[in-house]
Design a protein around this motif. Structure first.
Motif, PDB file in Angstrom:
ATOM      1  N   PRO A 151       0.834  -1.217   0.000  1.00 47.07           N
ATOM      2  CA  PRO A 151       0.000   0.000   0.000  1.00 47.07           C
ATOM      3  C   PRO A 151       0.865   1.262   0.000  1.00 47.07           C
ATOM      4  CG  PRO A 151      -0.502  -1.498   1.840  1.00 47.07           C
ATOM      5  CD  PRO A 151       0.830  -1.860   1.307  1.00 47.07           C
ATOM      6  N   ILE A 152       0.595   2.148  -0.964  1.00 48.70           N
ATOM      7  CA  ILE A 152       1.375   3.376  -1.130  1.00 48.70           C
ATOM      8  C   ILE A 152       0.422   4.553  -1.304  1.00 48.70           C
ATOM      9  CG2 ILE A 152       3.077   4.592  -2.540  1.00 48.70           C
ATOM     10  CD1 ILE A 152       4.027   1.809  -3.527  1.00 48.70           C
ATOM     11  N   LEU A 153       0.636   5.619  -0.545  1.00 48.32           N
ATOM     12  CA  LEU A 153      -0.122   6.854  -0.708  1.00 48.32           C
ATOM     13  C   LEU A 153       0.802   7.929  -1.276  1.00 48.32           C
ATOM     14  CD1 LEU A 153      -2.158   6.905   2.630  1.00 48.32           C
ATOM     15  CD2 LEU A 153      -2.979   6.262   0.355  1.00 48.32           C
ATOM     16  N   THR A 154       0.280   8.699  -2.221  1.00 44.40           N
ATOM     17  CA  THR A 154       1.097   9.717  -2.864  1.00 44.40           C
ATOM     18  C   THR A 154       0.902  11.077  -2.213  1.00 44.40           C
ATOM     19  OG1 THR A 154      -0.636  10.186  -4.496  1.00 44.40           O
ATOM     20  CG2 THR A 154       1.010   8.533  -5.085  1.00 44.40           C
ATOM     21  N   GLY A 155       2.012  11.743  -2.002  1.00 39.85           N
ATOM     22  CA  GLY A 155       2.008  13.143  -1.627  1.00 39.85           C
ATOM     23  C   GLY A 155       2.487  13.949  -2.815  1.00 39.85           C
ATOM     24  N   LYS A 156       3.291  14.951  -2.556  1.00 37.75           N
ATOM     25  CA  LYS A 156       3.851  15.751  -3.637  1.00 37.75           C
ATOM     26  C   LYS A 156       5.065  15.027  -4.193  1.00 37.75           C
ATOM     27  CE  LYS A 156       5.472  20.409  -4.777  1.00 37.75           C
ATOM     28  NZ  LYS A 156       5.794  21.761  -4.253  1.00 37.75           N
ATOM     29  N   VAL A 157       4.926  14.487  -5.396  1.00 34.77           N
ATOM     30  CA  VAL A 157       6.009  13.701  -5.992  1.00 34.77           C
ATOM     31  C   VAL A 157       5.855  13.749  -7.504  1.00 34.77           C
ATOM     32  CG1 VAL A 157       4.686  11.530  -5.932  1.00 34.77           C
ATOM     33  CG2 VAL A 157       7.189  11.454  -5.895  1.00 34.77           C
ATOM     34  N   GLU A 158       6.966  13.702  -8.214  1.00 34.30           N
ATOM     35  CA  GLU A 158       6.929  13.651  -9.670  1.00 34.30           C
ATOM     36  C   GLU A 158       6.540  12.240 -10.113  1.00 34.30           C
ATOM     37  OE1 GLU A 158       7.212  15.817 -12.130  1.00 34.30           O
ATOM     38  OE2 GLU A 158       7.311  17.449 -10.655  1.00 34.30           O
ATOM     39  N   PRO A 159       5.460  12.098 -10.875  1.00 37.58           N
ATOM     40  CA  PRO A 159       5.018  10.755 -11.278  1.00 37.58           C
ATOM     41  C   PRO A 159       6.073   9.955 -12.018  1.00 37.58           C
ATOM     42  CG  PRO A 159       3.290  12.366 -11.693  1.00 37.58           C
ATOM     43  CD  PRO A 159       4.496  13.142 -11.310  1.00 37.58           C
ATOM     44  N   ALA A 160       6.860  10.600 -12.866  1.00 39.72           N
ATOM     45  CA  ALA A 160       7.895   9.868 -13.607  1.00 39.72           C
ATOM     46  C   ALA A 160       8.937   9.288 -12.663  1.00 39.72           C
ATOM     47  CB  ALA A 160       8.559  10.791 -14.627  1.00 39.72           C
ATOM     48  N   ASP A 161       9.285  10.036 -11.618  1.00 43.59           N
ATOM     49  CA  ASP A 161      10.263   9.537 -10.640  1.00 43.59           C
ATOM     50  C   ASP A 161       9.688   8.374  -9.851  1.00 43.59           C
ATOM     51  OD1 ASP A 161      11.972  11.553 -11.464  1.00 43.59           O
ATOM     52  OD2 ASP A 161      11.425  12.919  -9.826  1.00 43.59           O
ATOM     53  N   ALA A 162       8.421   8.482  -9.475  1.00 43.73           N
ATOM     54  CA  ALA A 162       7.779   7.394  -8.736  1.00 43.73           C
ATOM     55  C   ALA A 162       7.696   6.133  -9.591  1.00 43.73           C
ATOM     56  CB  ALA A 162       6.384   7.822  -8.290  1.00 43.73           C
ATOM     57  N   ALA A 163       7.356   6.301 -10.864  1.00 47.22           N
ATOM     58  CA  ALA A 163       7.269   5.150 -11.762  1.00 47.22           C
ATOM     59  C   ALA A 163       8.623   4.475 -11.910  1.00 47.22           C
ATOM     60  CB  ALA A 163       6.747   5.595 -13.122  1.00 47.22           C
TER      61      ALA A 163
END
Length: 270
Positions: A151-163
């Motif tokens: 389980p992962i919740l997103t905050g302020k993050v660049e989607p490309a970096d997360a991917a």
């Protein structure tokens, strides 16, 4: 279960879905049984599904749940934090997530490896009341055998970096679900206009295009993951709460939902 293991208790049982194990299983089975998936349709490992109360969003979400490979061993659930703002991504410190259907293991090996990444952290209490991941789990429990979740919740993050961070963990036994509703509280006409524009962005593969959805970041993350794998988006359903449950919803204040599967290019749906 060891004495010191942490269980994340169900937060929205009795609100978003039934608290009775029997009634919950009946509801989940009914939603899944309503989906007569074509035998030639691909199973998929990357998808977008909504996360509202079952009476509103489950008829849409079930369309993509039905495509999950039955041999899946790890399910990455990624969605927005509705209760707290933070930088980066929250990875749970729980050992189990609990629903009325029982406990599901958290893949602590992967979770702990993610927590070593500079994008990730564990925000105290941030997932205690969060519904966006929890509502998917009863469907997974009904569909899969021995599996674990991340389980992962997103905050302020660049989607490309997360991917880029998540890609090495997505093997042939893993599935990733981006949890998101679409527009919120417009009237029916305006909601469909906004949702159609969001769906167009997803289907076009434009990772920087217009989106209106609480899980915008999560949707963009899986779009990047899909693009890396050469996967092709397929819209399975898109409806508003007024369209799925008009008896419980005012047409002047609706929420949008979409179910999207990302298929292997060149396949039956490619």
């Amino acid at each position: 279960m060891a004495v010191n293991e942490k269980v994340r208790k169900a937060a929205v049982a009795g609100q978003f879905y039934p608290s009775s194990p029997r009634n919950l299983r009946i509801d989940v089975d009914n939603y899944l049984n309503a989906e007569k998936t074509d035998a030639s349709a691909q199973t998929v490992s990357v998808m977008i599904a909504p996360h509202a109360g079952y009476v509103f969003s489950a008829p849409v979400a079930a369309k993509v749940y039905a495509r999950i490979p039955r041999g899946t061993k790890t399910v990455f659930l990624i969605g927005p934090s509705h209760h707290k703002l933070f930088e980066g991504m929250h990875v749970t410190d729980a050992d189990y997530y609990e629903t009325p259907l029982g406990r599901v293991k958290v893949n602590r090996d992967i979770a702990d490896r993610l927590l070593k990444h500079p994008l990730c952290g564990c925000e105290y209490g941030v997932d205690d009341r969060e519904h966006c991941l929890e509502v998917h789990i009863p469907f997974l429990q009904a569909l899969l055998g021995d599996f674990a979740i991340v389980p992962i919740l997103t905050g302020k993050v660049e989607p490309a970096d997360a991917a880029e961070m998540l890609l090495p963990f997505l093997d042939d036994t893993a599935v990733i679900i981006a949890s998101s509703d679409l527009s919120h509280f417009f009237d029916q006409t305006r909601a469909r206009e906004a949702d159609d524009a969001t769906v167009l962005t997803i289907l076009s593969g434009d990772t920087d295009g217009f989106m209106d959805g609480c899980g915008e970041t999560a949707m963009r993350v899986v779009m990047h993951i899909a693009a890396d794998g050469g996967l092709v988006p397929e819209l399975l359903d898109a409806r508003t709460s007024f369209e799925t449950s008009p008896q419980h919803c005012d047409s002047k204040r609706v929420v949008g939902y979409a179910a999207v599967a990302f298929n292997k290019s060149g396949g039956i749906n490619g």
